[in-house]
Design a protein around this motif. Structure first.
Motif, PDB file in Angstrom:
ATOM      1  N   LYS A   5      56.748 -44.194  35.790  1.00 32.00           N
ATOM      2  CA  LYS A   5      57.815 -44.813  34.977  1.00 32.00           C
ATOM      3  C   LYS A   5      57.055 -46.252  34.577  1.00 32.00           C
ATOM      4  CE  LYS A   5      60.344 -41.433  35.882  1.00 32.00           C
ATOM      5  NZ  LYS A   5      60.108 -40.265  35.141  1.00 32.00           N
ATOM      6  N   ASP A  29      53.236 -42.983  32.732  1.00 27.45           N
ATOM      7  CA  ASP A  29      54.548 -42.993  32.275  1.00 27.45           C
ATOM      8  C   ASP A  29      55.720 -42.133  32.693  1.00 27.45           C
ATOM      9  OD1 ASP A  29      56.538 -43.896  30.407  1.00 27.45           O
ATOM     10  OD2 ASP A  29      55.745 -43.056  28.779  1.00 27.45           O
ATOM     11  N   CYS A  30      55.263 -40.958  32.786  1.00 24.87           N
ATOM     12  CA  CYS A  30      55.879 -39.669  33.248  1.00 24.87           C
ATOM     13  C   CYS A  30      56.339 -39.868  34.959  1.00 24.87           C
ATOM     14  CB  CYS A  30      55.480 -38.549  32.987  1.00 24.87           C
ATOM     15  SG  CYS A  30      55.289 -38.087  31.216  1.00 24.87           S
ATOM     16  N   ARG A  57      64.602 -45.329  35.100  1.00 23.81           N
ATOM     17  CA  ARG A  57      63.284 -45.483  35.332  1.00 23.81           C
ATOM     18  C   ARG A  57      63.019 -47.164  35.333  1.00 23.81           C
ATOM     19  NH1 ARG A  57      59.529 -43.533  31.111  1.00 23.81           N
ATOM     20  NH2 ARG A  57      58.185 -45.365  31.715  1.00 23.81           N
ATOM     21  N   ASP A  58      64.136 -47.673  34.664  1.00 23.57           N
ATOM     22  CA  ASP A  58      63.955 -49.348  34.769  1.00 23.57           C
ATOM     23  C   ASP A  58      64.499 -49.891  35.935  1.00 23.57           C
ATOM     24  OD1 ASP A  58      63.050 -49.035  32.170  1.00 23.57           O
ATOM     25  OD2 ASP A  58      65.058 -49.116  31.239  1.00 23.57           O
TER      26      ASP A  58
END
Length: 188
Positions: A35, A31-32, A81-82
């Motif tokens: 992403k 996640d970090c 991130r997206d």
């Protein structure tokens, strides 16, 4: 948000597995660093990067375009991130919490690139030291002509206070069963 994301993953895996859902939450490091909120695992074991979002304020699809944003050439501006990677799918929960929307990551990435190009053609680089950008309040930067209903906004992160550019995509502009699928969120 993480608890709601886990519930959405569980719902898709348990109630819609016949439609191919086999989601595995991403690790904290994935996640970090990558992403990646979760992975769609194929029958052959291939992991496909997926994003998952639960919103409470509006019903559109929120996309972090630049976070933080201090101007295009500023060294601290980062791609959001997206849009950093093209996701296989982008999973969102409707505002009322009743519907899961699964959108093709390819179409979200395409729309985001079009919106960014439109913003750069219409406005160009933004000088964050000038009015109205320096006021630390939301500003609508773009109401898309190329993708009617889509908008780009300059927002300030409520915890960090830093500026970011967010894209808002209404699900209604996406072709049902081709670009977006709707599933009832079954609470368990």
């Amino acid at each position: 948000g993480k608890e709601k994301e886990d519930q959405v993953i569980k719902c898709l895996n348990e109630n819609y597995s016949d439609m191919g859902y086999n989601l595995m939450p991403g690790s904290f490091m994935e996640d970090c660093n990558e992403k990646t909120d979760c992975w769609q695992v194929t029958a052959s074991g291939k992991k496909l990067r997926s994003a998952i979002k639960a919103r409470v304020s509006k019903n559109d699809i929120l996309v972090a375009m630049r976070d933080p944003y201090y101007g295009n050439s500023h060294p601290e501006t980062k791609i959001g991130r997206d849009v950093l990677y093209e996701y296989f799918q982008y999973i969102t929960l409707s505002q009322d919490g009743e519907t899961i929307r699964v959108v093709s990551g390819k179409i979200i990435h395409k729309i985001c690139n079009q919106l960014w190009d439109e913003l750069m053609n219409d406005i160009g680089d933004i000088d964050m030291s000038e009015h109205p950008y320096n006021k630390a309040r939301p500003i609508n930067l773009l109401k898309s002509k190329a993708r009617p209903g889509c908008e780009l906004w300059l927002h300030y992160d409520r915890w960090k206070g830093q500026p970011k550019i967010l894209g808002f995509i209404p699900p209604s502009i996406l072709k049902e069963n081709k670009e977006i699928k709707y599933h009832k969120f079954i609470h368990s």
